[in-house]
Design a protein around this motif. Structure first.
Motif, PDB file in Angstrom:
ATOM      1  N   SER A 244      -7.432  21.247  -5.875  1.00  0.00           N
ATOM      2  CA  SER A 244      -7.053  20.232  -6.855  1.00  0.00           C
ATOM      3  C   SER A 244      -6.464  19.025  -6.136  1.00  0.00           C
ATOM      4  CB  SER A 244      -6.045  20.795  -7.848  1.00  0.00           C
ATOM      5  OG  SER A 244      -4.787  20.962  -7.223  1.00  0.00           O
ATOM      6  N   GLU A 245      -6.369  17.934  -6.845  1.00  0.00           N
ATOM      7  CA  GLU A 245      -5.817  16.717  -6.265  1.00  0.00           C
ATOM      8  C   GLU A 245      -4.383  16.928  -5.783  1.00  0.00           C
ATOM      9  OE1 GLU A 245      -4.661  12.166  -7.616  1.00  0.00           O
ATOM     10  OE2 GLU A 245      -6.097  13.303  -8.814  1.00  0.00           O
ATOM     11  N   ARG A 246      -3.617  17.644  -6.568  1.00  0.00           N
ATOM     12  CA  ARG A 246      -2.220  17.896  -6.208  1.00  0.00           C
ATOM     13  C   ARG A 246      -2.117  18.691  -4.907  1.00  0.00           C
ATOM     14  NH1 ARG A 246       1.967  21.742  -8.506  1.00  0.00           N
ATOM     15  NH2 ARG A 246       3.918  20.747  -7.928  1.00  0.00           N
ATOM     16  N   THR A 247      -2.969  19.695  -4.742  1.00  0.00           N
ATOM     17  CA  THR A 247      -2.974  20.511  -3.526  1.00  0.00           C
ATOM     18  C   THR A 247      -3.327  19.662  -2.312  1.00  0.00           C
ATOM     19  OG1 THR A 247      -3.598  22.462  -4.799  1.00  0.00           O
ATOM     20  CG2 THR A 247      -3.978  22.539  -2.413  1.00  0.00           C
ATOM     21  N   VAL A 248      -4.322  18.811  -2.456  1.00  0.00           N
ATOM     22  CA  VAL A 248      -4.731  17.936  -1.349  1.00  0.00           C
ATOM     23  C   VAL A 248      -3.575  17.029  -0.955  1.00  0.00           C
ATOM     24  CG1 VAL A 248      -6.274  16.068  -0.683  1.00  0.00           C
ATOM     25  CG2 VAL A 248      -7.172  18.035  -1.941  1.00  0.00           C
ATOM     26  N   ARG A 249      -2.895  16.454  -1.950  1.00  0.00           N
ATOM     27  CA  ARG A 249      -1.756  15.581  -1.654  1.00  0.00           C
ATOM     28  C   ARG A 249      -0.652  16.343  -0.911  1.00  0.00           C
ATOM     29  NH1 ARG A 249      -1.627  10.567  -3.925  1.00  0.00           N
ATOM     30  NH2 ARG A 249      -3.153  10.199  -5.570  1.00  0.00           N
ATOM     31  N   ARG A 250      -0.350  17.551  -1.363  1.00  0.00           N
ATOM     32  CA  ARG A 250       0.693  18.346  -0.707  1.00  0.00           C
ATOM     33  C   ARG A 250       0.312  18.667   0.734  1.00  0.00           C
ATOM     34  NH1 ARG A 250       0.745  21.991  -5.241  1.00  0.00           N
ATOM     35  NH2 ARG A 250      -0.103  23.490  -3.764  1.00  0.00           N
ATOM     36  N   ARG A 251      -0.944  19.028   0.950  1.00  0.00           N
ATOM     37  CA  ARG A 251      -1.393  19.352   2.316  1.00  0.00           C
ATOM     38  C   ARG A 251      -1.334  18.133   3.231  1.00  0.00           C
ATOM     39  NH1 ARG A 251      -1.918  25.012   2.630  1.00  0.00           N
ATOM     40  NH2 ARG A 251      -2.625  25.633   0.578  1.00  0.00           N
ATOM     41  N   LEU A 252      -1.736  16.988   2.714  1.00  0.00           N
ATOM     42  CA  LEU A 252      -1.682  15.768   3.514  1.00  0.00           C
ATOM     43  C   LEU A 252      -0.238  15.408   3.843  1.00  0.00           C
ATOM     44  CD1 LEU A 252      -4.408  13.565   1.789  1.00  0.00           C
ATOM     45  CD2 LEU A 252      -4.517  14.635   4.041  1.00  0.00           C
ATOM     46  N   GLU A 253       0.652  15.509   2.863  1.00  0.00           N
ATOM     47  CA  GLU A 253       2.064  15.217   3.105  1.00  0.00           C
ATOM     48  C   GLU A 253       2.660  16.183   4.116  1.00  0.00           C
ATOM     49  OE1 GLU A 253       4.218  14.978  -0.559  1.00  0.00           O
ATOM     50  OE2 GLU A 253       2.981  13.330  -1.303  1.00  0.00           O
ATOM     51  N   ALA A 254       2.277  17.459   4.052  1.00  0.00           N
ATOM     52  CA  ALA A 254       2.772  18.440   5.010  1.00  0.00           C
ATOM     53  C   ALA A 254       2.315  18.109   6.433  1.00  0.00           C
ATOM     54  CB  ALA A 254       2.288  19.842   4.624  1.00  0.00           C
ATOM     55  N   ALA A 255       1.157  17.480   6.548  1.00  0.00           N
ATOM     56  CA  ALA A 255       0.633  17.086   7.857  1.00  0.00           C
ATOM     57  C   ALA A 255       1.163  15.723   8.300  1.00  0.00           C
ATOM     58  CB  ALA A 255      -0.892  17.052   7.812  1.00  0.00           C
ATOM     59  N   GLY A 256       2.064  15.125   7.478  1.00  0.00           N
ATOM     60  CA  GLY A 256       2.632  13.825   7.834  1.00  0.00           C
ATOM     61  C   GLY A 256       1.754  12.661   7.450  1.00  0.00           C
ATOM     62  N   MET A 257       0.796  12.872   6.584  1.00  0.00           N
ATOM     63  CA  MET A 257      -0.112  11.807   6.164  1.00  0.00           C
ATOM     64  C   MET A 257       0.184  11.456   4.708  1.00  0.00           C
ATOM     65  SD  MET A 257      -3.421  13.580   7.901  1.00  0.00           S
ATOM     66  CE  MET A 257      -4.623  12.364   7.514  1.00  0.00           C
ATOM     67  N   ASN A 258       0.234  10.174   4.423  1.00  0.00           N
ATOM     68  CA  ASN A 258       0.517   9.713   3.074  1.00  0.00           C
ATOM     69  C   ASN A 258      -0.560   8.744   2.612  1.00  0.00           C
ATOM     70  OD1 ASN A 258       3.066  11.059   2.829  1.00  0.00           O
ATOM     71  ND2 ASN A 258       3.878   9.532   4.246  1.00  0.00           N
ATOM     72  N   ALA A 259      -0.849   8.762   1.343  1.00  0.00           N
ATOM     73  CA  ALA A 259      -1.833   7.832   0.783  1.00  0.00           C
ATOM     74  C   ALA A 259      -1.199   6.455   0.656  1.00  0.00           C
ATOM     75  CB  ALA A 259      -2.307   8.323  -0.579  1.00  0.00           C
ATOM     76  N   ARG A 260      -1.951   5.450   0.959  1.00  0.00           N
ATOM     77  CA  ARG A 260      -1.484   4.063   0.857  1.00  0.00           C
ATOM     78  C   ARG A 260      -2.556   3.227   0.183  1.00  0.00           C
ATOM     79  NH1 ARG A 260       2.894   5.856   1.783  1.00  0.00           N
ATOM     80  NH2 ARG A 260       3.958   5.794   3.748  1.00  0.00           N
ATOM     81  N   TRP A 261      -2.121   2.295  -0.643  1.00  0.00           N
ATOM     82  CA  TRP A 261      -3.052   1.328  -1.220  1.00  0.00           C
ATOM     83  C   TRP A 261      -3.355   0.271  -0.177  1.00  0.00           C
ATOM     84  CZ3 TRP A 261      -5.450   2.295  -5.574  1.00  0.00           C
ATOM     85  CH2 TRP A 261      -4.879   3.148  -6.490  1.00  0.00           C
ATOM     86  N   PRO A 262      -4.581  -0.209  -0.092  1.00  0.00           N
ATOM     87  CA  PRO A 262      -4.891  -1.259   0.880  1.00  0.00           C
ATOM     88  C   PRO A 262      -4.171  -2.556   0.514  1.00  0.00           C
ATOM     89  CG  PRO A 262      -6.782  -0.843  -0.536  1.00  0.00           C
ATOM     90  CD  PRO A 262      -5.749   0.185  -0.873  1.00  0.00           C
ATOM     91  N   LEU A 263      -3.761  -3.285   1.543  1.00  0.00           N
ATOM     92  CA  LEU A 263      -3.125  -4.578   1.302  1.00  0.00           C
ATOM     93  C   LEU A 263      -4.155  -5.572   0.797  1.00  0.00           C
ATOM     94  CD1 LEU A 263      -0.905  -4.969   4.481  1.00  0.00           C
ATOM     95  CD2 LEU A 263      -0.157  -4.462   2.168  1.00  0.00           C
ATOM     96  N   GLN A 264      -3.741  -6.402  -0.107  1.00  0.00           N
ATOM     97  CA  GLN A 264      -4.648  -7.434  -0.592  1.00  0.00           C
ATOM     98  C   GLN A 264      -4.523  -8.651   0.318  1.00  0.00           C
ATOM     99  OE1 GLN A 264      -3.784  -8.231  -4.676  1.00  0.00           O
ATOM    100  NE2 GLN A 264      -4.764  -6.371  -5.379  1.00  0.00           N
ATOM    101  N   ALA A 265      -5.640  -9.279   0.577  1.00  0.00           N
ATOM    102  CA  ALA A 265      -5.639 -10.465   1.422  1.00  0.00           C
ATOM    103  C   ALA A 265      -4.941 -11.617   0.709  1.00  0.00           C
ATOM    104  CB  ALA A 265      -7.076 -10.857   1.765  1.00  0.00           C
ATOM    105  N   THR A 266      -4.366 -12.490   1.512  1.00  0.00           N
ATOM    106  CA  THR A 266      -3.708 -13.665   0.959  1.00  0.00           C
ATOM    107  C   THR A 266      -4.751 -14.583   0.342  1.00  0.00           C
ATOM    108  OG1 THR A 266      -2.109 -13.491   2.748  1.00  0.00           O
ATOM    109  CG2 THR A 266      -2.121 -15.528   1.505  1.00  0.00           C
ATOM    110  N   ILE A 267      -4.466 -15.075  -0.827  1.00  0.00           N
ATOM    111  CA  ILE A 267      -5.385 -15.990  -1.490  1.00  0.00           C
ATOM    112  C   ILE A 267      -5.269 -17.367  -0.832  1.00  0.00           C
ATOM    113  CG2 ILE A 267      -5.925 -17.130  -3.674  1.00  0.00           C
ATOM    114  CD1 ILE A 267      -4.806 -14.641  -5.080  1.00  0.00           C
TER     115      ILE A 267
END
Length: 62
Positions: free
Chosen positions: A1-24
């Motif tokens: 499940s999505e929740r399990t994937v998030r927990r596993r990634l966090e346990a490995a020290g990896m976090n989801a990030r939104w991409p930065l938007q370019a300056t207009i």
């Protein structure tokens, strides 16, 4: 499940990030970029040998 994937990634020290938007770019910045590139189209190979290009980076101090 999505929740399990998030927990596993966090346990490995990896976090989801939104991409930065370019300056207009403002209209003035766009015009300046077009002028800049137009001038460089006429450079010879010898002139390009003296040009230093670098990547742009965003730094936040605070």
């Amino acid at each position: 499940s999505e929740r399990t994937v998030r927990r596993r990634l966090e346990a490995a020290g990896m976090n989801a990030r939104w991409p930065l938007q370019a300056t207009i770019l403002s209209n003035q910045n766009r015009e300046n970029r077009i002028i800049w590139t137009g001038r460089r189209q006429r450079l010879t190979l010898q002139q390009w040998g003296r040009v230093l290009l670098s990547d742009e980076s965003r730094f936040l101090l605070f």
